[in-house]
Scaffold this active site. Structure first.
Site, PDB file in Angstrom:
ATOM      1  N   PRO A 282      25.590  41.436  34.710  1.00  0.00           N
ATOM      2  CA  PRO A 282      26.915  41.064  34.211  1.00  0.00           C
ATOM      3  C   PRO A 282      28.018  41.561  35.138  1.00  0.00           C
ATOM      4  CG  PRO A 282      26.096  42.975  33.023  1.00  0.00           C
ATOM      5  CD  PRO A 282      24.977  42.527  33.929  1.00  0.00           C
ATOM      6  N   ARG A 284      31.761  39.730  34.840  1.00  0.00           N
ATOM      7  CA  ARG A 284      32.916  39.383  34.018  1.00  0.00           C
ATOM      8  C   ARG A 284      32.870  40.055  32.651  1.00  0.00           C
ATOM      9  NH1 ARG A 284      35.414  34.536  34.844  1.00  0.00           N
ATOM     10  NH2 ARG A 284      33.484  33.816  35.843  1.00  0.00           N
ATOM     11  N   CYS A 350      54.228  28.932  48.288  1.00  0.00           N
ATOM     12  CA  CYS A 350      54.793  27.626  48.632  1.00  0.00           C
ATOM     13  C   CYS A 350      53.729  26.536  48.506  1.00  0.00           C
ATOM     14  CB  CYS A 350      55.370  27.673  50.045  1.00  0.00           C
ATOM     15  SG  CYS A 350      56.369  26.235  50.440  1.00  0.00           S
TER      16      CYS A 350
END
Length: 428
Positions: A282, A284, A350
């Site tokens: 694991p 996340r 941008c």
């Protein structure tokens, strides 16, 4: 798993006992704030659930989710191993204090010097292909203990870019070739001791994972019957997800562990595989909801739509732009306020795709407010960049109100580090 919102007597958001607004004021924005105890709680919840069902259980934390040294030290203290996918991750894990035997290196499209680095480091090597096996055989000592990553033809994940199993996947040995590849390894003088698969990321539905477990166990059974390999560990990879929206339900980890280990034990018995170590990777699940990204609103713009412009961008948190991911957003000064108007939250890069939220119902937001972007602990800083020549943010670790800077904010000089201008281009 969706964190409860805590506030102090000022009504400000609390993260690990620290006032989020004061953190932004003192350490600047953008700023990643890591909640130490949330990491520990997530790890312990998962470990208890699985080890309670099958005692020979080991976690290899998928450090690609978050490679901050302090985060990795926390998990070393908790007893985790490390799933590393590059020499850099191996190096980081060693610097964080992990024993090489607790580091499993699963690289893909690996150079020869990277294989040599893994060998020299003494870590476990999980082989991804025939090519890698043959090149490893030219430099490895006789009897090197290895494992293989197998593609079980099962894939799942929250986005197509996160699916790592199935016919379209670049990862692993084809399942139908597994017995042959294990035999080949033995003929080359290796000692195969493990088998591994990883089907994807961000999984909240247990069914694909169950299918992957069943398939990998069947492959392991065929390999054992064909070659006599006795598996010391069987690794089902990672992919356990977390809720990113308030409406999503978290995995019931106790029920999930019961189903997975039940199937695992049935298959061990069916194929006579003994009692190998059961492993998960694991990332996340452990760190995802343990961090916030704090960013300050510097512009409120009303044109054809309303924008709240902030001082972070997809160079800081890429997931919304790359995956279309939802991250819940709070106003740190007033986190309990109800949504009152629809707007976009736009970053400072941008690019027109630099958005943290599109058409999101949010509370009133003013210039100068601090926004807290939730669930920013996984694949956040680790996927950040210096695009638009913007230095990366600082990270702080909080526990019971105590704050430690665990990554310094980059400066303009960091943007130029390692660059050189040839003498012929210098003004005379």
């Amino acid at each position: 798993m969706f964190p409860d919102i805590e506030v102090n007597d000022k009504g400000h958001l609390l993260i690990g006992g620290a006032d989020a607004v004061e953190l932004a004021d003192e350490y600047g924005t953008p700023l990643y704030v890591i909640d130490e105890m949330r990491i520990r709680e997530n790890y312990r919840r998962l470990y208890r659930a699985f080890s309670g069902e099958y005692s020979r259980f080991q976690v290899f934390y998928a450090c690609k989710a978050n490679t901050n040294l302090a985060v990795m030290r926390i998990l070393e203290e908790e007893g985790s191993g490390i799933d590393a996918v590059s020499p850099g991750e191996i190096y980081t894990a060693l610097m964080a204090g992990f024993d090489p035997d607790r580091i499993l290196y699963t690289g893909n499209n690996v150079r020869d010097d990277e294989l040599q680095f893994a060998l020299d480091s003494g870590v476990r090597i999980n082989v991804d292909s025939r090519s890698q096996l043959l090149r490893l055989s030219e430099i490895a000592p006789e009897g090197l203990r290895i494992s293989f990553r197998v593609n079980p033809l099962v894939g799942a994940g929250h986005h197509e870019h996160c699916i790592t199993g199935g016919e379209m996947s670049k990862f692993g040995v084809m399942e139908r070739e597994a017995p042959e590849v294990y035999r080949m390894a033995m003929d080359l003088g290796f000692e195969p001791v493990g088998i591994h698969a990883h089907i994807g990321s961000g999984i909240l539905d247990p069914e694909p994972f169950m299918l992957a477990v069943e398939t990998l166990m069947d492959i392991a059974g065929r390999v054992h019957e064909a070659t006599g390999v006795e598996f010391e560990f069987i690794d089902f990879g990672g992919g356990l997800g977390i809720p990113y929206t308030p409406e999503e339900e978290p995995l019931d980890i106790d029920e999930f562990a019961s189903k997975i280990t039940g199937l695992f034990k049935d298959k061990l018995s069916e194929y006579g595989l003994g009692r190998p170590m059961m492993c998960l990777e694991p990332g996340r699940y452990i760190v995802g909801d343990a961090s916030y990204l704090l960013t300050r609103v510097n512009t409120i713009k009303e044109s054809y739509r309303k924008f709240a412009g902030v001082d972070a961008g997809f160079n800081t948190l890429l997931r919304p732009a790359m995956y279309g991911s939802y991250h819940h957003i709070l106003v740190a000064e007033r986190p309990l306020d109800e949504p009152s108007e629809k707007m976009d939250v736009a970053g400072n890069v941008c690019e027109s795709g630099d958005l943290f939220a599109r058409d999101r119902q949010l509370p009133e937001i003013n210039e100068g407010d601090v926004l807290a972007i939730m669930n920013a602990g996984a694949y956040s800083f680790s996927m950040s960049s210096q695009y638009n020549s913007r230095p990366r943010p600082a990270e702080v670790l909080v526990r019971e109100g105590k704050v430690d800077v665990v990554r310094e904010r980059e400066t303009f000089s960091d943007l130029l580090r390692g660059q050189n201008v040839p003498a012929r281009l210098l003004k005379r």
